[in-house]
Scaffold this motif. Structure first.
Motif, PDB file in Angstrom:
ATOM      1  N   VAL A 166      25.087   7.092  60.993  1.00 44.51           N
ATOM      2  CA  VAL A 166      25.689   7.866  60.146  1.00 44.51           C
ATOM      3  C   VAL A 166      24.889   9.385  60.728  1.00 44.51           C
ATOM      4  O   VAL A 166      23.881   9.615  60.286  1.00 44.51           O
ATOM      5  CB  VAL A 166      25.724   7.938  58.623  1.00 44.51           C
ATOM      6  N   SER A 167      25.774  10.265  61.468  1.00 42.03           N
ATOM      7  CA  SER A 167      25.147  11.367  61.956  1.00 42.03           C
ATOM      8  C   SER A 167      25.577  12.496  61.167  1.00 42.03           C
ATOM      9  O   SER A 167      24.949  13.827  61.086  1.00 42.03           O
ATOM     10  CB  SER A 167      25.705  11.627  63.276  1.00 42.03           C
ATOM     11  N   ASP A 168      26.508  12.383  60.034  1.00 45.18           N
ATOM     12  CA  ASP A 168      27.092  13.632  59.313  1.00 45.18           C
ATOM     13  C   ASP A 168      27.013  13.146  57.873  1.00 45.18           C
ATOM     14  O   ASP A 168      28.006  13.256  57.213  1.00 45.18           O
ATOM     15  CB  ASP A 168      28.448  13.955  59.670  1.00 45.18           C
ATOM     16  N   PRO A 169      25.888  12.798  57.080  1.00 44.35           N
ATOM     17  CA  PRO A 169      26.072  12.373  55.936  1.00 44.35           C
ATOM     18  C   PRO A 169      26.423  13.522  54.859  1.00 44.35           C
ATOM     19  O   PRO A 169      25.977  14.976  55.036  1.00 44.35           O
ATOM     20  CB  PRO A 169      24.475  12.101  55.603  1.00 44.35           C
ATOM     21  N   TYR A 170      27.264  13.010  53.917  1.00 40.09           N
ATOM     22  CA  TYR A 170      27.707  14.186  53.119  1.00 40.09           C
ATOM     23  C   TYR A 170      28.297  13.704  51.663  1.00 40.09           C
ATOM     24  O   TYR A 170      28.221  12.266  51.463  1.00 40.09           O
ATOM     25  CB  TYR A 170      29.062  15.053  53.832  1.00 40.09           C
ATOM     26  N   HIS A 173      34.639  14.345  42.564  1.00 45.30           N
ATOM     27  CA  HIS A 173      33.775  14.082  43.575  1.00 45.30           C
ATOM     28  C   HIS A 173      33.801  12.584  44.521  1.00 45.30           C
ATOM     29  O   HIS A 173      34.817  11.861  43.801  1.00 45.30           O
ATOM     30  CB  HIS A 173      32.118  13.875  42.753  1.00 45.30           C
ATOM     31  N   ALA A 174      33.062  12.494  45.406  1.00 44.70           N
ATOM     32  CA  ALA A 174      33.236  11.343  46.158  1.00 44.70           C
ATOM     33  C   ALA A 174      31.908  11.297  47.076  1.00 44.70           C
ATOM     34  O   ALA A 174      31.347  12.275  47.436  1.00 44.70           O
ATOM     35  CB  ALA A 174      34.284  11.253  47.003  1.00 44.70           C
ATOM     36  N   ILE A 175      31.158   9.989  47.267  1.00 45.74           N
ATOM     37  CA  ILE A 175      30.147   9.670  47.879  1.00 45.74           C
ATOM     38  C   ILE A 175      30.336   9.539  49.229  1.00 45.74           C
ATOM     39  O   ILE A 175      31.258   8.493  49.454  1.00 45.74           O
ATOM     40  CB  ILE A 175      29.186   8.683  47.256  1.00 45.74           C
ATOM     41  N   GLY A 176      29.709   9.948  50.276  1.00 41.89           N
ATOM     42  CA  GLY A 176      30.258   9.643  51.800  1.00 41.89           C
ATOM     43  C   GLY A 176      29.626   8.457  52.199  1.00 41.89           C
ATOM     44  O   GLY A 176      28.695   7.546  51.546  1.00 41.89           O
ATOM     45  N   GLU A 177      29.885   7.789  53.128  1.00 38.95           N
ATOM     46  CA  GLU A 177      29.471   6.505  53.848  1.00 38.95           C
ATOM     47  C   GLU A 177      28.000   6.629  54.150  1.00 38.95           C
ATOM     48  O   GLU A 177      27.585   7.584  54.872  1.00 38.95           O
ATOM     49  CB  GLU A 177      30.391   6.107  54.888  1.00 38.95           C
ATOM     50  N   GLY A 178      27.308   5.581  54.255  1.00 39.49           N
ATOM     51  CA  GLY A 178      26.086   5.195  54.807  1.00 39.49           C
ATOM     52  C   GLY A 178      25.145   6.003  53.834  1.00 39.49           C
ATOM     53  O   GLY A 178      23.957   6.144  54.714  1.00 39.49           O
ATOM     54  N   ILE A 179      25.198   6.249  52.546  1.00 36.78           N
ATOM     55  CA  ILE A 179      23.942   6.599  52.057  1.00 36.78           C
ATOM     56  C   ILE A 179      23.420   5.806  50.851  1.00 36.78           C
ATOM     57  O   ILE A 179      24.056   4.881  50.222  1.00 36.78           O
ATOM     58  CB  ILE A 179      24.545   7.877  50.958  1.00 36.78           C
TER      59      ILE A 179
END
Length: 362
Positions: free
Chosen positions: A145-149, A198-204
């Protein structure tokens, strides 16, 4: 059962959710072949039962405490001696409810868009003393994941009428256009008040701290090949009712970072290399509190309330009056109110996230 004078540790407590993740948690728990699944969360020191559609026959979410290597229902343990575990003031004000829920959350996909009611809304409309204000403490990001958000609050707020239409039509392109990505990195801490979509991004991988409820308005119905049944979308109240839950304020990403990303404030200096910081305090919410202790060498900690502890970096030995407990990164524990003091020793340094209940002073 001899539980006094010691910290409480726990058996694994993975909980089914409608999204997919958990591969990192599998690895931490020494699963032979770690994989992402519908068990992406670990509930820590939990007395809360999970609410999952079509899984009513599964009792999940309540932690199993380990006392002398034997497992016991943590909620029942608390109820057996609330003055010792929670403290007389807390027990008097909140009965036997710790009033804080802590989880590991390990996402492999972006989570559903959702929002949670405020405590005031829950009291007025849901016959509940708890809404679901939340906080996130970011632990790690997956290598791919290069763009965690995260998505947090409306940056392009819709009208109530347009939002209802988007949800009814499940127009995810329009829904997602209401938000802008908020970049995150390890050690970031955000507070998410009730009402804020809200929503939590992938790979966190994160620690999620919240009010002890499972109230959620999920306005995205399908995720990871699973479609939420109607009763799991709108708190069994219907869309029109739930549209009143949302905060339709416009929040720029800059405003979010300035006002909802938490800034650590030092509250205690233990020694030259050891200190305690407040991450989420009364300036953000009266629903729970989060601190972080950074400890190197020997520190005698004196606590006048209970807390849930998570080792986020390094390792340590904690000595109480009756035991010596060695803990490493991602280990967790519960410190009872009745355990007045203990000594933490770490030669290379340890970081401990400490999750506290709301203040019980009347």
């Amino acid at each position: 059962m001899h539980y006094k004078g010691q910290l409480i540790t726990f058996a694994p407590n993975r909980v089914w959710r409608s999204y997919v993740g958990g591969k990192t948690l599998d690895g931490l728990q020494n699963v032979e072949e770690p994989t992402d699944s519908h068990f992406p969360e670990e509930w820590i020191a939990s007395t809360v039962q999970a609410v999952n559609p079509d899984r009513e026959s599964h009792i999940e979410g309540i932690s199993t405490a380990l006392i002398s290597s034997q497992g016991t229902d943590f909620a029942a343990l608390i109820q057996s001696d609330p003055d010792y575990f929670l403290g007389p003031k807390h027990a008097k004000k909140y009965t036997k409810n710790p009033m804080v829920l802590v989880k590991y959350l390990d996402s492999s996909v972006r989570l559903h868009f959702q929002a949670h009611p405020t405590a005031e809304f829950a009291k007025q409309h849901l016959n509940s003393n708890s809404g679901k204000a939340e906080a996130y403490y970011i632990l790690d990001i997956r290598e791919d994941v290069s763009d965690p958000y995260i998505y947090l609050g409306f940056q392009n707020p819709p009208s109530r009428e347009d939002f209802k239409e988007m949800i009814e039509n499940q127009d995810m392109e329009k829904i997602e256009s209401c938000f802008k990505k908020i970049p995150v990195k390890p050690n970031d801490c955000f507070f998410i008040p009730g009402g804020m979509p809200h929503a939590i991004g992938e790979g966190i991988l994160m620690i999620e701290v919240m009010e002890p409820s499972d109230w959620a308005v999920r306005f995205e119905f399908e995720k990871s090949g699973y479609t939420l049944p109607e009763e799991a979308r709108f708190m069994k109240k219907g869309l029109d009712f739930c549209l009143d839950v949302f905060d339709y304020t416009q929040y720029t990403p800059e405003y979010i970072k300035e006002h909802f990303q938490q800034k650590a404030q030092k509250v205690t200096q233990y020694n030259d290399h050891s200190y305690k910081e407040s991450l989420v305090g009364s300036q953000a919410t009266d629903r729970f509190r989060i601190c972080k202790s950074t400890i190197k060498g020997n520190v005698q900690k004196v606590e006048d309330e209970f807390f849930i502890g998570v080792i986020t970096k390094g390792s340590c030995t904690i000595k109480t009056g009756t035991e010596s407990l060695t803990l490493s990164q991602y280990d967790t524990f519960f410190c009872p109110y009745g355990l007045d003091e203990f000594t933490i020793t770490s030669s290379d340094g340890v970081e401990i996230i400490e999750c506290y209940p709301p203040l019980s002073d009347e």
